[in-house]
Enzyme design. Structure first.
Site, PDB file in Angstrom:
ATOM      1  N   LYS A  53      -2.196  -1.975  17.359  1.00  0.00           N
ATOM      2  CA  LYS A  53      -3.579  -1.802  16.900  1.00  0.00           C
ATOM      3  C   LYS A  53      -4.395  -1.090  17.973  1.00  0.00           C
ATOM      4  CE  LYS A  53      -3.357  -5.628  13.661  1.00  0.00           C
ATOM      5  NZ  LYS A  53      -3.555  -7.052  13.351  1.00  0.00           N
ATOM      6  N   GLN A  97      -6.197 -12.168  15.692  1.00  0.00           N
ATOM      7  CA  GLN A  97      -4.814 -12.055  15.224  1.00  0.00           C
ATOM      8  C   GLN A  97      -4.311 -13.427  14.760  1.00  0.00           C
ATOM      9  OE1 GLN A  97      -3.245  -9.157  14.858  1.00  0.00           O
ATOM     10  NE2 GLN A  97      -1.355 -10.073  14.144  1.00  0.00           N
ATOM     11  N   ASP A 120     -10.787  -7.372   8.818  1.00  0.00           N
ATOM     12  CA  ASP A 120      -9.588  -7.854   8.120  1.00  0.00           C
ATOM     13  C   ASP A 120      -9.902  -8.199   6.658  1.00  0.00           C
ATOM     14  OD1 ASP A 120      -7.122  -8.031   9.495  1.00  0.00           O
ATOM     15  OD2 ASP A 120      -7.848  -9.692  10.729  1.00  0.00           O
TER      16      ASP A 120
HETATM   17  N1  GUN Z   1      -1.183 -11.463  11.128  1.00  0.00           N
HETATM   18  C1  GUN Z   1      -0.345 -10.828  10.268  1.00  0.00           C
HETATM   19  N2  GUN Z   1      -1.003  -9.871   9.594  1.00  0.00           N
HETATM   20  C2  GUN Z   1      -2.287  -9.907  10.025  1.00  0.00           C
HETATM   21  C3  GUN Z   1      -3.434  -9.150   9.698  1.00  0.00           C
HETATM   22  O1  GUN Z   1      -3.450  -8.258   8.842  1.00  0.00           O
HETATM   23  N3  GUN Z   1      -4.558  -9.486  10.381  1.00  0.00           N
HETATM   24  C4  GUN Z   1      -4.597 -10.492  11.290  1.00  0.00           C
HETATM   25  N4  GUN Z   1      -5.756 -10.756  11.901  1.00  0.00           N
HETATM   26  N5  GUN Z   1      -3.555 -11.211  11.615  1.00  0.00           N
HETATM   27  C5  GUN Z   1      -2.396 -10.912  10.983  1.00  0.00           C
END
Ligand code: GUN
Length: 284
Positions: A53, A97, A120
């Site tokens: 990211k 996350q 998100d």
């Molecule tokens: N863990 C797995 N996929 C995601 C996601 O799309 N966003 C976040 N914040 N955590 C994750």
């Protein structure tokens, strides 16, 4: 022989477009879109996602910050960090996350992120909007899947769409986006009776259950479009999806590989949401 849907290529094209719009945004406003990512603990898969990211943010010209917090972090400490970022005007998107260590309440943490910085789209306000089809932010993975379908000219309208998996992050919002695109949508899960009978009806099959090579050729209709959201690590260390590519590919008309399918699209949609958050912050 199925068409292999190249997520890397679609993601790269989309990111070039985001980079152009980011440069124009910075020109006009004198600052960059900013994303803050918080990771708590040392889950190796999460560490890889977060690294990707940050790299993606740099590629398109965003300001980005990663906050690594120890596994013992308390609710108060994490809420305090979110509170600081809430008031930081360099930051337009805040992402925590998941999964979080067990002692932390994910729902309470997500609720503390202001909906306008919730890139998100996990906050109750944003999940409610997804249900209504009045989006501020599209949920990243399902939006990435829709973008791939659109890019490949696959029309969802009137099609039988089957989603395997009912998670809040993928399965449920995926079903909503397919429904809004006028698909006839079925959601399957661990209690579904005669799963193969249901999946064999699918014109478009989206698999998001987290079980390596779970969907096999006998579960897929001839000519189906198969989208594999899975990301599993085999005992030999190799990455594999939820779909047994070898037996499904010969039956499908189009299929996403793992890696190089949905994964790169998810992060691309996160970039799109962060740019949207920055643009909307200027309008206020
Ligand atoms: N863990 C797995 N996929 C995601 C996601 O799309 N966003 C976040 N914040 N955590 C994750």
């Amino acid at each position: 022989m199925a068409k292999i849907i190249d997520g890397k290529k679609i993601a790269a094209e989309t990111r070039r477009n985001i980079a152009e719009r980011t440069a124009a945004f910075e020109n006009t406003n004198g600052f960059k879109p900013g994303l803050a990512v918080i990771i708590v603990g040392e889950d190796p898969a999460s560490q890889v996602y977060v690294r990707n990211k940050k790299k993606a943010c740099e590629e398109v010209g965003f300001y980005s910050q990663v906050y690594e917090m120890p596994a013992e972090t308390t609710m108060d400490e994490l809420l305090g960090k979110i509170d600081t970022l809430k008031n930081d005007n360099r930051i337009h998107g805040i992402l925590v996350q998941l999964p979080l260590p067990k002692h932390l309440d994910e729902q309470e943490i997500i609720a503390a992120i202001p909906p306008e910085k919730d890139v998100d789209a996990f906050h109750l306000i944003n999940t409610g909007k997804i249900m209504l089809g009045e989006y501020s932010f599209l949920p990243c993975t399902p939006a990435g899947v829709m973008k791939m379908l659109e890019y490949e000219g696959i029309d969802v309208s009137g099609k039988d769409c089957v989603v395997i998996g009912r998670s809040n992050i993928v399965g449920k919002p995926m079903a909503m986006l397919l429904l809004h695109a006028n698909g006839t949508v079925t959601i399957c899960h661990s209690r579904t009776r005669d799963l193969a009978e249901v999946t064999r009806r699918a014109d478009i099959l989206v698999v998001a259950i987290g079980k390596a090579d779970f969907v096999t050729g006998d579960m897929v209709k001839e000519g189906a479009v198969v989208i594999d959201v899975g990301m599993n690590r085999r005992a030999d260390g190799k990455l594999t999806g939820d779909v047994d590519f070898a037996s499904v590919e010969p039956k499908a008309s189009a299929i996403t590989p793992v890696p190089g399918g949905v994964g790169p699209m998810t992060i691309t949609m996160l970039l799109e949401n962060t740019l949207t958050a920055a643009v909307e912050s200027v309008g206020k």
